[in-house]
Scaffold this motif. Structure first.
Motif, PDB file in Angstrom:
ATOM      1  N   PHE A  30       0.673   0.905 -13.845  1.00  0.00           N
ATOM      2  CA  PHE A  30       0.639   2.364 -13.961  1.00  0.00           C
ATOM      3  C   PHE A  30       0.747   2.841 -15.408  1.00  0.00           C
ATOM      4  CE2 PHE A  30       1.308   1.851  -9.463  1.00  0.00           C
ATOM      5  CZ  PHE A  30       0.456   2.813  -8.949  1.00  0.00           C
ATOM      6  N   SER A  31       1.446   2.115 -16.256  1.00  0.00           N
ATOM      7  CA  SER A  31       1.480   2.496 -17.671  1.00  0.00           C
ATOM      8  C   SER A  31       0.121   2.249 -18.315  1.00  0.00           C
ATOM      9  CB  SER A  31       2.578   1.742 -18.423  1.00  0.00           C
ATOM     10  OG  SER A  31       2.270   0.374 -18.559  1.00  0.00           O
ATOM     11  N   ASN A  32      -0.558   1.191 -17.898  1.00  0.00           N
ATOM     12  CA  ASN A  32      -1.887   0.888 -18.406  1.00  0.00           C
ATOM     13  C   ASN A  32      -2.885   1.970 -17.982  1.00  0.00           C
ATOM     14  OD1 ASN A  32      -3.631  -0.843 -19.877  1.00  0.00           O
ATOM     15  ND2 ASN A  32      -4.240  -1.947 -18.041  1.00  0.00           N
ATOM     16  N   LEU A  33      -2.783   2.421 -16.743  1.00  0.00           N
ATOM     17  CA  LEU A  33      -3.690   3.461 -16.235  1.00  0.00           C
ATOM     18  C   LEU A  33      -3.462   4.815 -16.911  1.00  0.00           C
ATOM     19  CD1 LEU A  33      -3.612   2.711 -12.390  1.00  0.00           C
ATOM     20  CD2 LEU A  33      -5.553   2.410 -13.939  1.00  0.00           C
ATOM     21  N   THR A  34      -2.200   5.106 -17.240  1.00  0.00           N
ATOM     22  CA  THR A  34      -1.862   6.420 -17.787  1.00  0.00           C
ATOM     23  C   THR A  34      -1.621   6.386 -19.298  1.00  0.00           C
ATOM     24  OG1 THR A  34       0.495   6.072 -17.311  1.00  0.00           O
ATOM     25  CG2 THR A  34      -0.826   7.163 -15.595  1.00  0.00           C
ATOM     26  N   ASN A  35      -1.775   5.205 -19.917  1.00  0.00           N
ATOM     27  CA  ASN A  35      -1.529   5.031 -21.351  1.00  0.00           C
ATOM     28  C   ASN A  35      -0.141   5.536 -21.736  1.00  0.00           C
ATOM     29  OD1 ASN A  35      -2.429   4.020 -23.823  1.00  0.00           O
ATOM     30  ND2 ASN A  35      -2.975   6.066 -24.532  1.00  0.00           N
ATOM     31  N   SER A  36       0.842   5.150 -20.932  1.00  0.00           N
ATOM     32  CA  SER A  36       2.229   5.580 -21.110  1.00  0.00           C
ATOM     33  C   SER A  36       3.083   4.437 -21.641  1.00  0.00           C
ATOM     34  CB  SER A  36       2.808   6.037 -19.768  1.00  0.00           C
ATOM     35  OG  SER A  36       2.043   7.084 -19.228  1.00  0.00           O
ATOM     36  N   LYS A  37       4.258   4.784 -22.126  1.00  0.00           N
ATOM     37  CA  LYS A  37       5.225   3.777 -22.573  1.00  0.00           C
ATOM     38  C   LYS A  37       5.739   3.000 -21.359  1.00  0.00           C
ATOM     39  CE  LYS A  37       6.489   4.856 -27.046  1.00  0.00           C
ATOM     40  NZ  LYS A  37       6.798   3.947 -28.092  1.00  0.00           N
ATOM     41  N   ALA A  38       6.049   1.714 -21.615  1.00  0.00           N
ATOM     42  CA  ALA A  38       6.592   0.876 -20.548  1.00  0.00           C
ATOM     43  C   ALA A  38       7.549  -0.150 -21.133  1.00  0.00           C
ATOM     44  CB  ALA A  38       5.475   0.161 -19.794  1.00  0.00           C
ATOM     45  N   VAL A  39       8.608  -0.418 -20.384  1.00  0.00           N
ATOM     46  CA  VAL A  39       9.537  -1.503 -20.693  1.00  0.00           C
ATOM     47  C   VAL A  39       9.513  -2.427 -19.475  1.00  0.00           C
ATOM     48  CG1 VAL A  39      11.921  -2.149 -21.193  1.00  0.00           C
ATOM     49  CG2 VAL A  39      10.980  -0.011 -22.128  1.00  0.00           C
ATOM     50  N   LEU A  40       9.062  -3.658 -19.696  1.00  0.00           N
ATOM     51  CA  LEU A  40       8.898  -4.616 -18.608  1.00  0.00           C
ATOM     52  C   LEU A  40       9.889  -5.752 -18.794  1.00  0.00           C
ATOM     53  CD1 LEU A  40       4.990  -4.795 -18.723  1.00  0.00           C
ATOM     54  CD2 LEU A  40       6.437  -3.096 -17.580  1.00  0.00           C
ATOM     55  N   ILE A  41      10.698  -5.995 -17.779  1.00  0.00           N
ATOM     56  CA  ILE A  41      11.769  -6.987 -17.855  1.00  0.00           C
ATOM     57  C   ILE A  41      11.410  -8.183 -16.972  1.00  0.00           C
ATOM     58  CG2 ILE A  41      14.232  -7.392 -17.484  1.00  0.00           C
ATOM     59  CD1 ILE A  41      14.519  -4.245 -17.714  1.00  0.00           C
ATOM     60  N   ASN A  42      11.225  -9.350 -17.607  1.00  0.00           N
ATOM     61  CA  ASN A  42      10.784 -10.543 -16.882  1.00  0.00           C
ATOM     62  C   ASN A  42       9.723 -10.165 -15.834  1.00  0.00           C
ATOM     63  OD1 ASN A  42      12.378 -12.385 -18.281  1.00  0.00           O
ATOM     64  ND2 ASN A  42      13.995 -12.447 -16.759  1.00  0.00           N
ATOM     65  N   PRO A  43       8.611  -9.555 -16.299  1.00  0.00           N
ATOM     66  CA  PRO A  43       7.633  -9.035 -15.334  1.00  0.00           C
ATOM     67  C   PRO A  43       6.783 -10.107 -14.658  1.00  0.00           C
ATOM     68  CG  PRO A  43       6.783  -8.820 -17.555  1.00  0.00           C
ATOM     69  CD  PRO A  43       8.193  -9.342 -17.681  1.00  0.00           C
TER      70      PRO A  43
ATOM     71  N   LYS B 112       0.834  -1.207   0.000  1.00  0.00           N
ATOM     72  CA  LYS B 112       0.000   0.000   0.000  1.00  0.00           C
ATOM     73  C   LYS B 112       0.867   1.256   0.000  1.00  0.00           C
ATOM     74  CE  LYS B 112      -4.105  -2.011   2.014  1.00  0.00           C
ATOM     75  NZ  LYS B 112      -4.979  -2.133   3.172  1.00  0.00           N
ATOM     76  N   LYS B 113       1.919   1.240   0.791  1.00  0.00           N
ATOM     77  CA  LYS B 113       2.835   2.386   0.806  1.00  0.00           C
ATOM     78  C   LYS B 113       3.569   2.510  -0.527  1.00  0.00           C
ATOM     79  CE  LYS B 113       3.549   2.464   5.790  1.00  0.00           C
ATOM     80  NZ  LYS B 113       4.495   2.221   6.899  1.00  0.00           N
ATOM     81  N   ALA B 114       3.875   1.386  -1.156  1.00  0.00           N
ATOM     82  CA  ALA B 114       4.549   1.402  -2.455  1.00  0.00           C
ATOM     83  C   ALA B 114       3.666   2.075  -3.502  1.00  0.00           C
ATOM     84  CB  ALA B 114       4.895  -0.019  -2.887  1.00  0.00           C
ATOM     85  N   VAL B 115       2.381   1.758  -3.516  1.00  0.00           N
ATOM     86  CA  VAL B 115       1.459   2.361  -4.486  1.00  0.00           C
ATOM     87  C   VAL B 115       1.337   3.858  -4.232  1.00  0.00           C
ATOM     88  CG1 VAL B 115      -0.967   2.430  -5.213  1.00  0.00           C
ATOM     89  CG2 VAL B 115       0.224   0.239  -4.994  1.00  0.00           C
ATOM     90  N   ALA B 116       1.230   4.256  -2.962  1.00  0.00           N
ATOM     91  CA  ALA B 116       1.177   5.687  -2.640  1.00  0.00           C
ATOM     92  C   ALA B 116       2.468   6.377  -3.077  1.00  0.00           C
ATOM     93  CB  ALA B 116       0.939   5.878  -1.144  1.00  0.00           C
TER      94      ALA B 116
END
Length: 191
Positions: A78-91, A46-50
């Motif tokens: 967060f990229s999905n929520l903001t429609n932003s670019k994302a690079v995900l490494i072994n997510p 929860k603190k991480a999300v805040a």
């Protein structure tokens, strides 16, 4: 044009991540105009999300997200929520199958901090993924088939339609990062 990159480390890790340092060093040499932030993500979900929301709100837009393992899970959300670019490494991917192995006492591998994870904490983490992933055109997925923690085939199914790069072999730490720096920068249009 991207002004800020937020890089999120994996579970029970820290900003001292080797991958994060390599990426920051490489991008910093290419552009002095991009602020690359690698925070120590709080072990309390929860603190991480805040903390992540605060970083998004206080930093210059356009923001791109990057992350590895659990950090990739956060970056994806967060990229999905903001429609932003994302690079995900072994997510890590929803619904975080097997995450129950972390119930109870844990220790951050990098900082030594001890923390506790309850069933409610895992439910909260899973609840963050409320909708289907719809940010495929803005997402680059970097996978290694030898990842001993996360199944790369499940990630390819979940992120179907995204830009997916699979390196056969490797492991969860993503040992081929140096070979993918140019690809990351091209995807983020840093060149």
């Amino acid at each position: 044009m991207i002004k800020t990159i937020l890089y999120f480390h994996g579970f029970a890790s820290s900003s001292n991540s080797n991958k994060a340092k390599i990426i920051k060093n490489y991008i910093s040499k290419l552009s002095k105009k991009i602020n690359i932030i690698i925070p120590d993500i709080n072990n309390d979900f929860k603190k991480a999300v805040a903390q992540i929301n605060h970083l998004i709100n206080k930093n210059e837009k356009e923001i791109a997200f990057m992350g590895s393992s659990l950090g990739g899970y956060y970056a994806s959300i967060f990229s999905n929520l903001t429609n932003s670019k994302a690079v995900l490494i072994n997510p890590a991917i929803p619904p975080l199958i097997g995450f129950e192995e972390h119930l109870g006492k844990n220790k951050n591998y990098s900082t030594g901090e001890k923390f506790f994870i309850s069933k409610k904490d895992i439910e909260f983490l899973r609840s963050l993924n409320k909708k289907k992933f719809r940010n495929q055109k803005n997402t680059l997925i970097l996978l290694e088939s030898g990842d001993e923690v996360l199944n790369y085939l499940k990630a390819t199914n979940y992120y179907e339609g995204s830009n997916i790069d699979i390196k056969f072999g490797g492991n969860h730490s993503y040992e081929s990062i140096n070979m993918k720096l140019h690809k990351i920068c091209c995807f983020l249009k840093i060149y």
